[in-house]
Enzyme design. Structure first.
Site, PDB file in Angstrom:
ATOM      1  CE  LYS A  55      -4.541  -1.631   1.205  1.00  0.00           C
ATOM      2  NZ  LYS A  55      -4.167  -2.787   1.835  1.00  0.00           N
TER       3      LYS A  55
ATOM      4  CD  GLU B 174      -9.965   4.062   0.855  1.00  0.00           C
ATOM      5  OE1 GLU B 174     -10.315   5.421   0.979  1.00  0.00           O
ATOM      6  OE2 GLU B 174      -9.286   3.241   0.029  1.00  0.00           O
TER       7      GLU B 174
ATOM      8  CB  SER C  77      -0.788  -8.290  -1.122  1.00  0.00           C
ATOM      9  OG  SER C  77      -0.875  -8.961  -0.198  1.00  0.00           O
TER      10      SER C  77
END
Ligand SMILES: *Cc1c(COP(=O)(O)O)cnc(C)c1O
Length: 402
Positions: free
Chosen positions: A91, A113, A379
């Protein structure tokens, strides 16, 4: 015609995408549509983005040959180690890029968010780095179950708003962030966490994450003497790590693509987050895509053991690629993901995020020849999920003992 990994001028991938926003956000969204490509293509942006990815995030992330997993599955498995990035997942690639964009556009306040809190932490991190005001919207249910990430965000200087509407989870947090954006369109930049939302967000996030497949090209060339694998495997929530993994290979027919979405208790139950199996066409958070909804268009709650995959929509690029048959979508149930998480841990000494464990579980549903080269994106790291693994260990019993 655009290549399949890019939207057209209106933000559509085939029939999916677009920008369905309230009137008051129209200017914000069109400003961003006009600004993002020139910014991303400027030498200035590129140099800053590259430098931070290298020295702050720790890129390139390694491409690791997983010998014991390869023996087990009878092929050549390489892991793309996004779990080794600063803050523990992919991210941060996106939040670094978007905060640089926000600064170039003269914005002073950042909102985002978050569901599990991973995107919230990645956003709060870059806000500390860039000295920007940061407000995070998070469903109250998630605030309670993801306590450590809430404390991390606060420590980083962010303000966390618990959202009390709806099911009080990720989908409600997105709606609340959009509402806040409507109230502060001038000074605020909304850092969206996945390849979702109104155009241009899905394209912005996919381009920021495309560093993953850009690195894969030279890393594979170095390791196996050709710059493409036979298979790419990744998990999908909103679709950003998957988009980054496949970006530079979507138009290369030599590469098969398998994506794992969260089946929860199973796609034939009400407890699932498998949007591409169970969703129908609709609009969610500014984008036309596949959505889990009732016959009269009420958005249904998603369910999975994995907070990061718990979203009733899917990025429009993935809706299109799956519908046209370019990608194979597998639904992985909670028990299969738990087992796969233990398996990777015991075979390679890598504890994956429960989200990433869904990608690992896909391997059991595929068949390989010994020479096949498989690249699987891990990930994120599983430190945040240790309790979930321990609590649910029994679930995985039918697949083997750990
Ligand atoms: C958020 C998250 C995901 C899901 O998001 P995508 O946008 O689909 O990549 C997957 N893995 C980890 C570790 C995450 O934190």
């Amino acid at each position: 015609m655009e290549p399949a990994y890019l939207p057209n001028k209106e933000g559509f991938y085939g029939k999916f995408g677009g920008a369905y926003v309230p009137e008051i956000l129209y200017k914000c969204v069109t400003d961003l549509q006009e600004a993002y490509i020139p910014i991303m293509e400027s030498d200035d942006f590129k140099a800053e983005f590259r430098a931070l990815l290298k020295d702050y995030v720790g890129r390139p992330s390694p491409l690791y040959f997983a010998r014991r997993m390869s023996e087990k599955y009878g092929c050549q498995i390489y892991l793309k180690r996004e779990d080794l990035n600063h803050t523990g997942a992919h991210k941060i690639n996106n939040t670094i890029g978007q905060i640089l964009m926000a600064k170039k556009m003269g914005k002073t306040r950042i909102i985002a968010e978050t569901g599990a809190g991973q995107h919230g932490v990645a956003t709060a991190t870059v806000c500390a780095l860039m000295d920007m005001e940061c407000e995070i919207f998070m469903g109250k249910t998630d605030v309670e179950r993801q306590h450590t990430n809430v404390e991390r965000m606060k420590m980083l200087g962010a303000k966390v708003h618990p959202v009390m509407t709806g099911n009080m989870t990720l989908s409600d947090a997105c709606s609340e962030a959009i509402r806040d954006w409507c109230c502060h369109p001038k000074d605020t930049f909304y850092i969206v966490g996945s390849t979702m939302g109104p155009h241009p967000y899905p394209d912005i996030v996919a381009r920021m994450q495309s560093v993953i497949s850009e690195e894969l090209k030279w890393q594979l060339q170095e390791k196996i003497g050709r710059d493409y694998p036979d298979y790419l495997v990744a998990c999908v929530g909103g679709g950003s790590n998957a988009a980054g993994t496949i970006f530079h290979y979507v138009d290369d027919d030599r590469v098969s693509i398998y994506l794992a979405e969260a089946g929860g208790h199973g796609i034939d139950t009400n407890h699932t987050a498998a949007t591409m199996h169970c969703g129908t066409e609709g609009i969610i958070h500014g984008s036309r895509t596949l959505v889990m909804q009732t016959a009269d268009g009420q958005i249904e709650e998603a369910f999975t053991i994995s907070a990061g995959l718990d979203y009733p929509g899917i990025g429009p690029m993935h809706a299109q690629l799956a519908t046209q048959g370019r990608t194979h979508i597998l639904a992985i149930n909670d028990d299969e993901a738990i087992y796969a998480g233990y398996e990777l841990t015991r075979l390679e000494g890598i504890i994956p995020a429960i989200e990433s464990a869904h990608a690992v579980a896909a391997l059991r549903k595929m068949s390989f020849k010994p020479d096949d080269v498989v690249v699987l994106t891990v990930s994120g790291r599983g430190d945040k999920d240790v309790q979930t693994y321990l609590d649910n260990r029994k679930m995985a019993k039918e697949y083997g003992e750990f």
